[in-house]
Design a protein around this motif. Structure first.
Motif, PDB file in Angstrom:
ATOM      1  N   ALA A 179       2.572  11.189   5.546  1.00  0.00           N
ATOM      2  CA  ALA A 179       1.351  10.808   5.948  1.00  0.00           C
ATOM      3  C   ALA A 179       0.920   9.430   6.058  1.00  0.00           C
ATOM      4  O   ALA A 179      -0.472   9.008   6.111  1.00  0.00           O
ATOM      5  CB  ALA A 179       0.207  11.689   5.449  1.00  0.00           C
ATOM      6  N   LEU A 180       1.955   8.469   5.949  1.00  0.00           N
ATOM      7  CA  LEU A 180       1.581   7.177   5.925  1.00  0.00           C
ATOM      8  C   LEU A 180       1.088   6.504   7.053  1.00  0.00           C
ATOM      9  O   LEU A 180       1.583   6.659   8.207  1.00  0.00           O
ATOM     10  CB  LEU A 180       2.650   6.315   5.354  1.00  0.00           C
ATOM     11  N   SER A 181      -0.226   5.817   7.047  1.00  0.00           N
ATOM     12  CA  SER A 181      -0.819   5.065   8.442  1.00  0.00           C
ATOM     13  C   SER A 181      -0.901   3.611   8.294  1.00  0.00           C
ATOM     14  O   SER A 181      -1.298   3.087   9.076  1.00  0.00           O
ATOM     15  CB  SER A 181      -2.231   5.913   8.478  1.00  0.00           C
ATOM     16  N   ARG A 182      -0.909   3.239   6.875  1.00  0.00           N
ATOM     17  CA  ARG A 182      -0.963   1.852   6.749  1.00  0.00           C
ATOM     18  C   ARG A 182       0.158   1.294   5.655  1.00  0.00           C
ATOM     19  O   ARG A 182       0.358   1.722   4.468  1.00  0.00           O
ATOM     20  CB  ARG A 182      -2.187   1.427   6.315  1.00  0.00           C
ATOM     21  N   LEU A 183       0.868   0.235   5.991  1.00  0.00           N
ATOM     22  CA  LEU A 183       1.864  -0.126   5.159  1.00  0.00           C
ATOM     23  C   LEU A 183       1.923  -1.657   5.246  1.00  0.00           C
ATOM     24  O   LEU A 183       1.912  -2.318   6.109  1.00  0.00           O
ATOM     25  CB  LEU A 183       3.404   0.297   5.715  1.00  0.00           C
ATOM     26  N   ASP A 184       1.972  -2.202   4.070  1.00  0.00           N
ATOM     27  CA  ASP A 184       1.786  -3.762   3.726  1.00  0.00           C
ATOM     28  C   ASP A 184       2.996  -4.080   2.827  1.00  0.00           C
ATOM     29  O   ASP A 184       2.952  -3.578   1.725  1.00  0.00           O
ATOM     30  CB  ASP A 184       0.437  -3.994   2.989  1.00  0.00           C
ATOM     31  N   LEU A 185       3.879  -4.739   3.394  1.00  0.00           N
ATOM     32  CA  LEU A 185       4.939  -5.386   2.745  1.00  0.00           C
ATOM     33  C   LEU A 185       5.039  -6.728   2.103  1.00  0.00           C
ATOM     34  O   LEU A 185       4.852  -7.613   3.114  1.00  0.00           O
ATOM     35  CB  LEU A 185       6.328  -4.967   3.579  1.00  0.00           C
ATOM     36  N   ARG A 186       5.337  -7.173   0.935  1.00  0.00           N
ATOM     37  CA  ARG A 186       5.470  -8.336   0.539  1.00  0.00           C
ATOM     38  C   ARG A 186       6.977  -8.489   0.396  1.00  0.00           C
ATOM     39  O   ARG A 186       7.569  -8.211  -0.603  1.00  0.00           O
ATOM     40  CB  ARG A 186       4.791  -8.625  -0.770  1.00  0.00           C
TER      41      ARG A 186
END
Length: 584
Positions: A179-186
């Motif tokens: 159900a992921l809608s926002r992904l922030d990757l460092r």
């Protein structure tokens, strides 16, 4: 010789029975069968029900002689058949039985010596970071199930990918987050097309993607990889990627993309963005002399491909008057935020194009340009009722006259940045480029050929009723400063080295933050005295009496009394209202 009798055959080994009902096929655990009962045998006699101790073979429904028999509750295989191998048995039965056991017996999970409901445990794990949830899966079966609930319900994920993990961590983790809608990757490891493929196949409903690169990581995504990813993700609306130095081309086509941020761009040979619903665009190019991006073609195509654009930010040393004129031809009348920074070739002619093409600007950032006080005057005449934020940092041709003109003729102004514009210490061209910093930590290179020496002793007077933030960092040419802004709450005076302490007057009752890093000690003391009211706290509380001639007031120590409690509160409030920041 008499023959010996044959030894009896060895008993047939027991095989595992069926855990499903013989009538309806449902699992037997907690099951009451409601299936139809077979008809009795001919002749009126009821069919005998075999007991578990009867013969091994279970008779079929139509046996010899037409006799009908009921199947046993726990039926075994026929004597001549081979039992099925365990690995070939379907898993549906085990899954059904596991779910039933979970509902009846495992509604709680062990936490130490106590039982905790799984819903409560899942809520606790939801407050941990991704690595904490992954570590919880190895505690027990109950913890693993709670962690699975957290992954399946997660809508936003912020993840730091170490160099040792690589893209394999995303391949193992993202499939769990359906159900992921926002992904922030460092990203501390390199990024390539494999990373985008993991995201594309594992996150079908992704709407926001942010990829920030660490100092040592390299972004190897090409323009073709990015174009394919954007075209396949029909739900993607926000895309922010850093370190895009290997794109080479920018060819995006999407009807859902509304916000696009790309940084560290370099030498784009093709720039086409066919995004009809895009309303915010940010393109930051590297400060390299070898950058050969054609910004004129890019600006000209935005009007046809992005007609709904409202916010645009472009940072490049290739910005010029021709590129701004191409933006005028694009006819983007809906722009409310325009930021064209580090374009030392932008002059007052470009300001005239902006005034004609953007009638309702709320934010204008021309930091690093070569506009003069005349350009500031055109801005004031064009946007007197809409412009609320004006940034003119690193504009060497702007003087105190232009700044005072902007604050006097823009009544809606709430933020103004004039950092390094009134700078007296201009280095010689032979000393090489001078490095500075703009708001937001952007590293810039100033073009010294366009700079001119500002007079050292300048007086700046700012009176405004709505101004809330004023930045004068690095304005070493200012000798006297008078600020009368009732709504001002943030003042930046960093590196104002020539500002005289006795020629500073701050009449800002709502001031909360003053930045004075790099200033003289006497100036810092004058700022403290004015904003922290230290003298007010040291004043005596003795009552005063006017003499008979009416020319002088004297204190009366015999009537000494303590100040009321309310006055003490007011003094304490005034002392703690503002903070003077001396850090870099």
């Amino acid at each position: 010789m008499a023959s010996l009798p044959k030894p009896p055959p060895p008993p047939r080994p027991k095989t595992r029975g069926n855990y499903n009902c013989g009538r309806c096929g449902q699992p037997k655990k907690g099951h009451v069968c409601v299936g139809p009962v077979p008809a009795p045998a001919p002749g009126g006699a009821a069919a005998p029900t075999p007991s578990p101790s009867s013969s091994s073979g279970a008779a079929s429904a139509s046996g010899a002689g037409g006799e009908h028999r009921l199947r046993r509750a726990l039926s075994f295989d026929e004597a001549g058949t081979t039992p099925p191998s365990p690995e070939k048995k379907p898993k549906v039965e085990d899954m059904d039985m596991g779910e039933a056991e979970l509902d009846e017996e495992e509604a709680t999970v062990d936490v130490g010596a106590r039982q905790m409901p799984r819903e409560v445990m899942a809520e606790v794990l939801r407050r941990l970071g991704p690595r904490g949830v992954m570590a919880a899966t190895g505690v027990s079966r109950g913890w693993r199930d709670c962690a699975g609930r957290v992954w399946r319900a997660a809508e936003e994920l912020r993840l730091r990918v170490l160099a040792s993990s690589g893209a394999g961590l995303l391949g193992a983790l993202l499939p769990r987050c359906t159900a992921l809608s926002r992904l922030d990757l460092r990203m501390e490891s390199d990024v390539d097309a494999t990373t985008l493929s993991y995201i594309a196949f594992s996150c079908p409903s992704l709407r926001t993607l942010e990829i920030n690169m660490a100092a040592d990581a390299v972004n190897r995504i090409t323009g073709e990889d990015l174009s394919r990813f954007v075209s396949e993700k029909s739900t993607l609306s926000v895309l922010k990627i850093g370190g895009c130095s290997n794109l080479d081309i920018l060819n995006l086509c999407s009807s859902s993309l509304s916000i696009l941020w790309l940084s560290d761009l370099c030498s784009l040979s093709k720039s086409v963005m066919n995004c009809c619903n895009m309303n915010e665009l940010s393109l930051c190019f590297t400060q390299q002399s070898s950058d050969c991006t054609d910004l004129v073609t890019l600006m000209d195509g935005l009007g046809r491909t992005c007609p709904n654009l409202k916010k645009m930010h472009i940072s490049s040393n290739q910005l010029s008057n021709e590129a701004v004129c191409a933006l005028e031809n694009a006819n983007l009348r809906g722009l409310c935020m325009l930021s064209l920074i580090l374009g030392s070739k932008i002059t007052d002619a470009a300001v005239a194009s902006i005034v004609r093409s953007c009638p309702s600007l709320e934010l204008l950032d021309l930091s690093g340009s070569s506009i003069s006080d005349n350009g500031v005057g055109m801005i004031c005449k064009a946007f007197p009722h809409t412009l609320s934020r004006l940034l003119l940092a690193l504009c060497p041709n702007v003087t105190t006259r232009g700044i005072q003109l902007a604050t006097a003729q823009l009544p809606c102004l709430q933020l103004m940045d004039c950092g390094m514009s009134l700078c007296a210490n201009v280095k010689n061209e032979k000393e090489g480029p001078h490095f500075g910093e703009l708001n937001g930590g952007i590293r810039i290179i100033r073009k010294l050929s366009t700079l001119k020496r500002q007079p050292v002793h300048q007086k700046l007077i700012i009176k405004h009723g709505n101004l809330k933030k004023l930045s004068l960092w690095g304005c070493s040419a200012i000798d006297a400063l008078y600020v009368n802004c009732p709504e001002l709450n943030d003042l930046n005076l960093n590196s104002c080295t020539n500002l005289h302490p006795e020629r500073l007057l701050l009449q800002c009752p709502n001031l909360k933050n003053v930045h004075a890093s790099g200033c003289q000690d006497m100036l810092i003391g004058a700022i403290r005295n004015q904003v922290l009211n230290e003298f007010a706290a040291a004043e005596s509380s003795l009552p005063c009496k006017r003499l008979a001639d009416g020319l002088k007031r004297v204190q009366l120590p015999q009537f000494q009394k303590q100040q009321p409690l309310e006055d003490d509160k007011l003094i304490e409030l005034s002392q703690t209202q503002c903070t003077v920041h001396l850090g870099s």
